[in-house]
Design a protein around this motif. Structure first.
Motif, PDB file in Angstrom:
ATOM      1  N   ASP A 211     -17.510  23.018  41.365  1.00  0.00           N
ATOM      2  CA  ASP A 211     -17.549  22.296  42.394  1.00  0.00           C
ATOM      3  C   ASP A 211     -18.757  21.635  42.776  1.00  0.00           C
ATOM      4  O   ASP A 211     -18.812  20.651  43.171  1.00  0.00           O
ATOM      5  CB  ASP A 211     -17.227  23.014  43.614  1.00  0.00           C
ATOM      6  N   LYS A 212     -20.047  22.246  42.295  1.00  0.00           N
ATOM      7  CA  LYS A 212     -21.462  21.907  42.724  1.00  0.00           C
ATOM      8  C   LYS A 212     -21.802  20.547  41.818  1.00  0.00           C
ATOM      9  O   LYS A 212     -22.955  20.063  42.494  1.00  0.00           O
ATOM     10  CB  LYS A 212     -22.152  23.067  43.000  1.00  0.00           C
ATOM     11  N   LYS A 216     -24.855  17.727  42.603  1.00  0.00           N
ATOM     12  CA  LYS A 216     -26.230  17.963  42.135  1.00  0.00           C
ATOM     13  C   LYS A 216     -26.571  16.635  41.369  1.00  0.00           C
ATOM     14  O   LYS A 216     -27.648  16.110  41.402  1.00  0.00           O
ATOM     15  CB  LYS A 216     -26.176  18.941  40.919  1.00  0.00           C
ATOM     16  N   TYR A 221     -23.704  15.268  48.877  1.00  0.00           N
ATOM     17  CA  TYR A 221     -22.638  16.035  48.621  1.00  0.00           C
ATOM     18  C   TYR A 221     -21.433  15.478  49.441  1.00  0.00           C
ATOM     19  O   TYR A 221     -21.146  15.550  50.617  1.00  0.00           O
ATOM     20  CB  TYR A 221     -22.636  17.292  48.972  1.00  0.00           C
ATOM     21  N   SER A 300     -22.908  25.665  34.630  1.00  0.00           N
ATOM     22  CA  SER A 300     -23.827  26.179  35.713  1.00  0.00           C
ATOM     23  C   SER A 300     -25.181  26.367  34.858  1.00  0.00           C
ATOM     24  O   SER A 300     -25.329  27.472  34.676  1.00  0.00           O
ATOM     25  CB  SER A 300     -23.376  27.274  36.450  1.00  0.00           C
TER      26      SER A 300
END
Ligand SMILES: NC(=O)c1ccc[n+]([C@@H]2O[C@H](COP(=O)([O-])OP(=O)(O)OC[C@H]3O[C@@H](n4cnc5c(N)ncnc54)[C@H](O)[C@@H]3O)[C@@H](O)[C@H]2O)c1
Length: 326
Positions: A211-212, A216, A221, A300
């Motif tokens: 999701d992030k 980033k 966001y 990640s």
């Protein structure tokens, strides 16, 4: 059996490897704190902890099994099912001394299987990569171990499918100053990975990882929906449906859709091989600790805020060229 179900490559390739594959005998491992997804979906599960071993004895057994086949060229890669994310405990996770104390004190509530596999590999100078969203070698205690022993490691969570497309596409919106208002990604998959990820705690680790990335890259966001659901008949196929709502000149709203339909093992396996080759090269060239230049391979990436696939690829190339000419 897996081939019979999926038939996703030429059977003759498998036949050529038959002899070599049959020589590989899996050893019993640990499933400590791997969550309901693993405990329920992998039943009947035989683990070292079921033998009544202490944490120290579990570590010793994993170490003995690993060293039985490991040589100077061995790289360990965690491709086990995704674990729930444990709560960070500074007393046991922040330093190597704390982590080793957890093992001595038999604090099995404080460690996960992926941490133990990483610990044993790094302690023995074996480069390690974490292809999963599990915590594994990313806790400070194990980063310290890698630095002390002088061994390279990388992770987390292989960037093989939807996230690869997302992190390749999101920069385009940024480059053209198109404002992303919302990004929905809906993933469905079959096989055991899908079954394990159907369990809420195991799934959470994966969703956080997927999701992030957009935020980033964009530096803000947007509204996001990231979902993963089990879809048995797909077997090893993974399909992602993405919808992106964005705003252009004069505030005009527009839409972009894509569907990614890939075979999980086929997109993952070559990455696992590349990561192993790069880590081995890094070890031979004396690199130690987190190799953040391998971020290109991960959803990640550790110790970097660079999620843009294009930039990650340039960083990887530069690192590789410098390493081979050193
Ligand atoms: N494209 C991809 O396949 C892809 C991409 C990114 C990340 N991943 C991650 O890689 C991992 C493997 O994916 P997969 O599709 O091969 O899953 P899978 O479910 O087919 O295989 C996982 C294997 O791990 C074993 N396992 C589970 N817990 C274990 C433990 N504690 N110790 C030892 N073995 C254990 C299971 O028995 C199973 O054989 C998952 O965590 C997945 O999220 C896969």
């Amino acid at each position: 059996e897996h081939w019979e179900l999926n038939q996703h490559f030429d059977y003759r390739i498998l036949l050529k490897l038959k002899e070599d594959l049959e020589k590989i005998k899996a050893k019993k491992g640990t499933a400590l704190n791997c969550g309901k997804g693993v405990l329920e979906e992998l039943k009947p599960l035989a683990t070292l902890e079921d033998e009544g071993l202490t944490l120290k004895e579990i570590v010793e057994r994993v170490e003995k099994d690993l060293l039985e086949f490991a040589d100077d060229e061995t790289v360990a890669i965690n491709v086990a099912s995704t674990e729930p994310t444990p709560e960070f405990d500074p007393e046991y996770h922040a330093t190597l001394e704390g982590f080793e104390r957890a093992i001595e004190e038999d604090r099995r509530d404080k460690v996960t299987a992926s941490m133990l596999y990483a610990y044993v590999s790094l302690k023995n100078g074996i480069p390690f990569a974490n292809f999963t969203p599990s915590v594994s070698s990313s806790i400070p205690a194990l980063k310290e171990l890698a630095e002390r022993v002088g061994v390279p490691h990388a992770g987390n969570d292989g960037k093989t499918g939807e996230t690869l497309v997302k992190t390749t596409l999101a920069p385009m919106f940024a480059y053209r100053n198109l404002k992303v208002l919302g990004w929905m990604g809906y993933n469905i998959l079959g096989d055991l990975d899908g079954k394990v990820l159907a369990h809420e705690q195991n799934k959470r680790s994966k969703i956080v990882s997927k999701d992030k990335v957009v935020g980033k890259i964009l530096g803000y966001y947007p509204y996001t929906i990231t979902e993963i659901n089990y879809f048995p008949s797909l077997q090893d196929n993974k399909t992602a449906f993405d919808f992106i709502h964005f705003q252009g000149f004069l505030g005009t709203k527009m839409k972009f859709y894509f569907i990614w339909d890939a075979i999980d093992a086929i997109v993952a396996a070559p990455l696992v091989l590349d990561i192993a080759r790069f880590l081995l090269l890094a070890k031979k060239k004396g690199q130690k600790g987190v190799v953040k230049e391998l971020a290109f391979f991960f959803k990640s990436p550790m110790d970097t805020d660079e999620y843009n696939t294009h930039r990650q690829f340039e960083i990887l190339k530069k690192w590789f060229e410098a390493l081979v000419s050193s």
